[in-house]
Design an enzyme around this catalytic site. Structure first.
Site, PDB file in Angstrom:
ATOM      1  N   LYS A 148       6.721  -3.860  -4.690  1.00  0.00           N
ATOM      2  CA  LYS A 148       8.199  -3.512  -4.634  1.00  0.00           C
ATOM      3  C   LYS A 148       8.627  -3.842  -2.998  1.00  0.00           C
ATOM      4  O   LYS A 148       9.641  -4.005  -3.015  1.00  0.00           O
ATOM      5  CB  LYS A 148       8.206  -2.109  -5.034  1.00  0.00           C
ATOM      6  CG  LYS A 148       9.762  -1.342  -4.950  1.00  0.00           C
ATOM      7  CD  LYS A 148      10.507  -2.069  -6.061  1.00  0.00           C
ATOM      8  CE  LYS A 148      11.702  -1.758  -6.135  1.00  0.00           C
ATOM      9  NZ  LYS A 148      12.712  -2.562  -6.994  1.00  0.00           N
ATOM     10  N   GLU A 189      19.095 -15.782  -9.312  1.00  0.00           N
ATOM     11  CA  GLU A 189      18.461 -14.352  -9.575  1.00  0.00           C
ATOM     12  C   GLU A 189      18.195 -14.297 -10.936  1.00  0.00           C
ATOM     13  O   GLU A 189      17.081 -13.592 -10.923  1.00  0.00           O
ATOM     14  CB  GLU A 189      19.517 -13.200  -9.157  1.00  0.00           C
ATOM     15  CG  GLU A 189      19.333 -11.876  -9.627  1.00  0.00           C
ATOM     16  CD  GLU A 189      17.822 -11.418  -8.968  1.00  0.00           C
ATOM     17  OE1 GLU A 189      17.622 -11.997  -7.930  1.00  0.00           O
ATOM     18  OE2 GLU A 189      17.670 -10.501  -9.297  1.00  0.00           O
ATOM     19  N   HIS A 228      19.517 -35.873 -10.908  1.00  0.00           N
ATOM     20  CA  HIS A 228      18.880 -36.588  -9.592  1.00  0.00           C
ATOM     21  C   HIS A 228      17.482 -36.368  -9.405  1.00  0.00           C
ATOM     22  O   HIS A 228      16.688 -36.456  -8.500  1.00  0.00           O
ATOM     23  CB  HIS A 228      19.547 -36.108  -8.195  1.00  0.00           C
ATOM     24  CG  HIS A 228      20.946 -36.520  -8.116  1.00  0.00           C
ATOM     25  ND1 HIS A 228      21.436 -37.934  -8.149  1.00  0.00           N
ATOM     26  CD2 HIS A 228      22.407 -35.790  -8.141  1.00  0.00           C
ATOM     27  CE1 HIS A 228      22.640 -37.697  -8.150  1.00  0.00           C
ATOM     28  NE2 HIS A 228      23.114 -36.622  -8.120  1.00  0.00           N
ATOM     29  N   CYS A 249       0.731  -1.283  -0.017  1.00  0.00           N
ATOM     30  CA  CYS A 249       0.038  -0.003   0.076  1.00  0.00           C
ATOM     31  C   CYS A 249       0.814   1.141  -0.115  1.00  0.00           C
ATOM     32  O   CYS A 249       2.070   1.230   0.608  1.00  0.00           O
ATOM     33  CB  CYS A 249      -0.897   0.125   1.217  1.00  0.00           C
ATOM     34  SG  CYS A 249      -1.732  -1.414   1.525  1.00  0.00           S
ATOM     35  N   TRP A 258      -2.808  -2.595  -1.841  1.00  0.00           N
ATOM     36  CA  TRP A 258      -2.508  -4.003  -2.154  1.00  0.00           C
ATOM     37  C   TRP A 258      -3.015  -4.879  -1.155  1.00  0.00           C
ATOM     38  O   TRP A 258      -2.800  -4.955   0.052  1.00  0.00           O
ATOM     39  CB  TRP A 258      -0.808  -4.055  -1.975  1.00  0.00           C
ATOM     40  CG  TRP A 258      -0.369  -5.320  -2.705  1.00  0.00           C
ATOM     41  CD1 TRP A 258      -0.133  -5.493  -3.869  1.00  0.00           C
ATOM     42  CD2 TRP A 258       0.012  -6.610  -1.823  1.00  0.00           C
ATOM     43  NE1 TRP A 258       0.467  -6.660  -4.036  1.00  0.00           N
ATOM     44  CE2 TRP A 258       0.650  -7.368  -3.000  1.00  0.00           C
ATOM     45  CE3 TRP A 258       0.133  -6.975  -0.569  1.00  0.00           C
ATOM     46  CZ2 TRP A 258       1.238  -8.604  -2.630  1.00  0.00           C
ATOM     47  CZ3 TRP A 258       0.351  -8.314  -0.262  1.00  0.00           C
ATOM     48  CH2 TRP A 258       0.821  -8.989  -1.272  1.00  0.00           C
ATOM     49  N   GLU A 293       9.369 -13.392 -12.252  1.00  0.00           N
ATOM     50  CA  GLU A 293       8.675 -11.929 -11.853  1.00  0.00           C
ATOM     51  C   GLU A 293       7.854 -11.282 -12.842  1.00  0.00           C
ATOM     52  O   GLU A 293       6.789 -10.762 -12.999  1.00  0.00           O
ATOM     53  CB  GLU A 293       9.686 -11.165 -11.369  1.00  0.00           C
ATOM     54  CG  GLU A 293       9.980 -11.438  -9.971  1.00  0.00           C
ATOM     55  CD  GLU A 293      11.069 -10.389  -9.233  1.00  0.00           C
ATOM     56  OE1 GLU A 293      10.796 -10.090  -8.292  1.00  0.00           O
ATOM     57  OE2 GLU A 293      12.146 -10.205 -10.060  1.00  0.00           O
ATOM     58  N   ASN A 304      -1.504   1.756   5.836  1.00  0.00           N
ATOM     59  CA  ASN A 304      -0.693   0.660   5.385  1.00  0.00           C
ATOM     60  C   ASN A 304      -0.162  -0.276   6.558  1.00  0.00           C
ATOM     61  O   ASN A 304       0.349   0.248   7.471  1.00  0.00           O
ATOM     62  CB  ASN A 304       0.595   1.278   4.666  1.00  0.00           C
ATOM     63  CG  ASN A 304       1.560   0.452   4.210  1.00  0.00           C
ATOM     64  OD1 ASN A 304       1.446  -0.770   3.859  1.00  0.00           O
ATOM     65  ND2 ASN A 304       2.979   0.846   3.970  1.00  0.00           N
ATOM     66  N   GLY A 305      -0.123  -1.420   6.418  1.00  0.00           N
ATOM     67  CA  GLY A 305       0.137  -2.587   7.223  1.00  0.00           C
ATOM     68  C   GLY A 305      -1.061  -3.486   7.505  1.00  0.00           C
ATOM     69  O   GLY A 305      -1.851  -3.666   6.695  1.00  0.00           O
ATOM     70  N   LYS A 364      14.156 -13.194 -11.764  1.00  0.00           N
ATOM     71  CA  LYS A 364      13.841 -11.966 -12.505  1.00  0.00           C
ATOM     72  C   LYS A 364      12.901 -12.589 -13.707  1.00  0.00           C
ATOM     73  O   LYS A 364      11.953 -11.782 -14.173  1.00  0.00           O
ATOM     74  CB  LYS A 364      15.014 -11.628 -13.294  1.00  0.00           C
ATOM     75  CG  LYS A 364      15.861 -10.448 -13.428  1.00  0.00           C
ATOM     76  CD  LYS A 364      15.616  -9.257 -12.352  1.00  0.00           C
ATOM     77  CE  LYS A 364      14.810  -9.642 -11.149  1.00  0.00           C
ATOM     78  NZ  LYS A 364      15.092  -9.066  -9.732  1.00  0.00           N
ATOM     79  N   ARG A 399       5.187   0.397  -6.184  1.00  0.00           N
ATOM     80  CA  ARG A 399       4.894  -0.306  -4.910  1.00  0.00           C
ATOM     81  C   ARG A 399       4.030  -1.566  -5.022  1.00  0.00           C
ATOM     82  O   ARG A 399       4.239  -2.587  -4.183  1.00  0.00           O
ATOM     83  CB  ARG A 399       4.540   0.392  -3.758  1.00  0.00           C
ATOM     84  CG  ARG A 399       5.638   1.556  -3.193  1.00  0.00           C
ATOM     85  CD  ARG A 399       4.714   2.601  -2.222  1.00  0.00           C
ATOM     86  NE  ARG A 399       4.647   1.854  -1.024  1.00  0.00           N
ATOM     87  CZ  ARG A 399       5.432   1.848  -0.085  1.00  0.00           C
ATOM     88  NH1 ARG A 399       6.757   2.499  -0.348  1.00  0.00           N
ATOM     89  NH2 ARG A 399       5.261   1.352   1.088  1.00  0.00           N
TER      90      ARG A 399
END
Ligand code: G6P
Length: 606
Positions: free
Chosen positions: A601, A479, A502, A2, A75, A486, A99-100, A483, A27
């Site tokens: 974000k 990474e 394996h 948020c 969000w 995402e 926010n939270g 990337k 964000r």
């Protein structure tokens, strides 16, 4: 996560709120809304979807007109994205953005329902709005304090009371919030870039401090309600740094920012060709003190730690354990005062990383954070901090923050190796000089993106993909894989090349492209054997390796060559093509590169 904004001043506030909210889009969010004092009444407009959907609503319903208001991008956590669940929440008397997460919202809701309150939304936020209304007896600060005594969890709140028009109250705990000031105007925001169009001057709100904003002045109160003075800060970057410039997306701009970001981060930490971390408290004496090192972080920052582990263990011979912060917090780690816990975070606000830091401190370990955002919670609470100087990173998919985190890990590793007599000063100088040469090499790589564009065109229709590598290349390919998934939404995994047979090799067919990273000469032949195994099973293979390596067609379908540098430093250059491949694949698939679906974000909730 948020985003919160607020404005009070002479400007038309809807414009300011929308502009500031647009700067927080990065964000991640799924709905947006604002509340404005219009003719002394609090009026609210909100909408599921993007800010553009909110603007469309304003176009049809009419724009709220006023000079004081709060805004929010949500969000979703409690309740699906919908108009009703969007913020602001409240009633004609008191309206908030949050926010939270309010952990005990069910208990508060039951209490309020008994008092006759009826809830419209599924959010935890609405309980705070109604509790403020319930406790309000004319004094906003006393009311806020009484409410904060009841709520458990994390919050940044922007609050407006009808009785106090053109005034905003703000408070935070474990969720970021700044208070910015211009000429006869004031702002609240989750992050500095939201206000840079108007001002660079801001205050950092501390835990449970309350700010009161009106156009002419800002006042601060501690958690007992006593007035306090706070230090005014000035942002060290401007609006331009947070803009795309001529690039089509922030992500590609930030990939190109990397050489400068590395130089700005490492140059002040090198003296006479040697790493120098004294300014952040990492003296050579202190570096001799540690038995074990833990690196704790989330997402891309954790991946930087994986490279750090290989490098530190290889050259400084100190054991390093890398943990995902959400696991570290709950696995009862064994820590002593001879251990160093390194927290890595671009935002400095990631909830799990922040809690991991607090856990490490409670257990007596030394804590060092590697953080990009100045004055963020993780930076402020850790014993030592090394700021990375990447500038604002707007694209959700992290690139330049990872790069500067790597560069700091190299400095730490060199300093540790030298301090612990595992490396001579001469070798330390040689490696430090190699690190200083990396930015130029990245500039060279960025001049010819065509190979990566070609690879992206070959991957665009893939549904599954594998990254493989050994040692440092394995750490790096984690990474690369993250990337790609995402932003392209292609399922991909990273595997230790030697582990494939394996189990996972059973999945390899001509529909499973493989990106193999082979930059470590001592492991090259072994990785190539694994590459041949996947090629023999029909995979389309991309090999990322040194320019100097001749690669036969029967080994790989495509080779991406990298300039020569010490193998230890290869992750810093090899990650660039992996970033570019992910970027171009996302573009070709028509995705929203900078704001991938469902991601945030900065993850400020657990
Ligand atoms: C989110 C972001 C990732 C980031 C991670 C950790 O998941 O989408 O890009 O790596 O959080 O964030 P931090 O700010 O702690 O580095």
């Amino acid at each position: 996560m948020c985003g919160i904004v607020g404005y009070v001043g002479a400007r038309e506030c809807t414009e300011v709120l929308l502009n500031s909210l647009s700067k927080l889009e990065y964000r991640g969010y799924d709905s947006a809304g604002i509340a404005v004092f219009e003719n002394g009444e609090i009026k609210t407009q909100k909408s599921k979807g993007k800010i553009a959907d909110l603007v469309a609503k304003m176009d049809s319903e009419g724009k709220l007109m006023g000079h004081c208001g709060i805004g929010h991008t949500r969000w979703a956590t409690h309740g699906e994205p919908s108009d009703i669940n969007s913020h602001p929440h409240g009633n004609a008397n008191v309206t908030i953005v949050h926010n939270g997460i309010i952990e005990n919202y069910k208990k508060i809701k039951e209490f309020l329902e008994k008092k006759g309150y009826v809830f419209e939304s599924e959010t935890d936020t609405e309980t705070v709005a109604k509790l403020l209304d319930c406790f309000y007896e004319g004094n906003p600060i006393a009311t806020i304090q009484r409410v904060l005594d009841e709520v458990e969890g994390s919050y940044a709140l922007g609050i407006m009371f009808r009785d106090y028009p053109n005034r905003i109250y703000a408070v935070r705990k474990d969720s970021p919030l700044i208070v910015a000031v211009g000429d006869d105007e004031a702002f609240i925001a989750s992050d500095v870039p939201a206000v840079l169009k108007y001002t660079k001057k801001y205050y950092l709100l501390d835990q449970d401090e309350i700010a009161v904003l009106d156009s002419g002045r800002v006042e601060f109160f501690d958690d007992h309600g006593a007035p306090i003075k706070k230090q005014l800060l000035v942002a060290d970057f401007d609006e331009e740094a947070a803009k795309k410039g001529n690039y089509p997306h922030y992500m590609i701009k930030e990939i190109h920012d990397q050489p400068t970001a590395i130089r700005t981060t490492i140059t002040p930490r090198i003296t006479d060709g040697m790493p120098d971390l004294e300014e952040c408290g990492m003296t050579y004496d202190r570096l001799r003190d540690y038995n074990n090192i833990f690196v704790v972080a989330c997402g891309t920052a954790m991946h930087a730690g994986l490279v750090g582990k290989y490098v530190i263990e290889k050259i400084a011979r100190i054991s390093v354990t890398v943990d995902v912060a959400s696991e570290f917090r709950y696995r009862d780690p064994i820590l002593t005062d001879k251990d160093l816990v390194i927290l890595v975070s671009q935002s400095g606000e990631t909830a799990d990383t922040l809690e991991a830091l607090r856990l490490a401190k409670r257990n007596g370990a030394d804590t060092l954070s590697i953080v990009n955002v100045k004055g963020s919670s993780i930076a402020r609470e850790s014993d030592m901090v090394i700021y990375t100087h990447a500038g604002p990173e707007i694209s959700v998919a992290s690139t330049k923050a990872y790069m500067v985190q790597l560069s700091v890990f190299y400095l730490i590793a060199f300093a540790l190796a030298y301090a612990n007599d595992k490396m001579t000063a001469e070798e330390c100088r040689r490696l430090t000089a190699q690190l200083q040469a990396v930015p130029e090499q990245i500039e060279e790589i960025l001049k010819t993106p065509e190979d990566c564009q070609y690879v992206a065109s070959q991957l665009v229709n893939a549904e599954n993909l594998l990254y493989i590598g050994r040692g440092l290349d394995y750490a790096l390919s984690m990474e690369g894989s993250l990337k790609l998934k995402e932003i392209s939404y292609i399922h991909s995994e990273s595997y230790a090349a030697g582990e494939l047979k394996h189990g996972t090799i059973s999945l390899v067919t001509d529909e499973m492209p493989v990106i193999a990273v082979a930059t470590q000469r001592d492991l090259y032949d072994k990785t190539i054997s694994n590459v041949k195994e996947v090629k023999a099973r029909g995979a389309y293979v991309v090999l990322v390796t040194h320019d100097s390596k001749e690669v036969d067609n029967d080994v790989a379908d495509c080779k991406i060559g990298l300039p020569t540098i010490d193998d230890l430093l290869m992750p810093m250059t090899a990650v660039v093509p992996l970033q570019l491949i992910a970027y171009y694949t996302s573009v070709l698939r028509g995705n929203d590169v900078d704001k991938p679906r469902k991601l945030a974000k900065s993850v400020t909730v657990e």
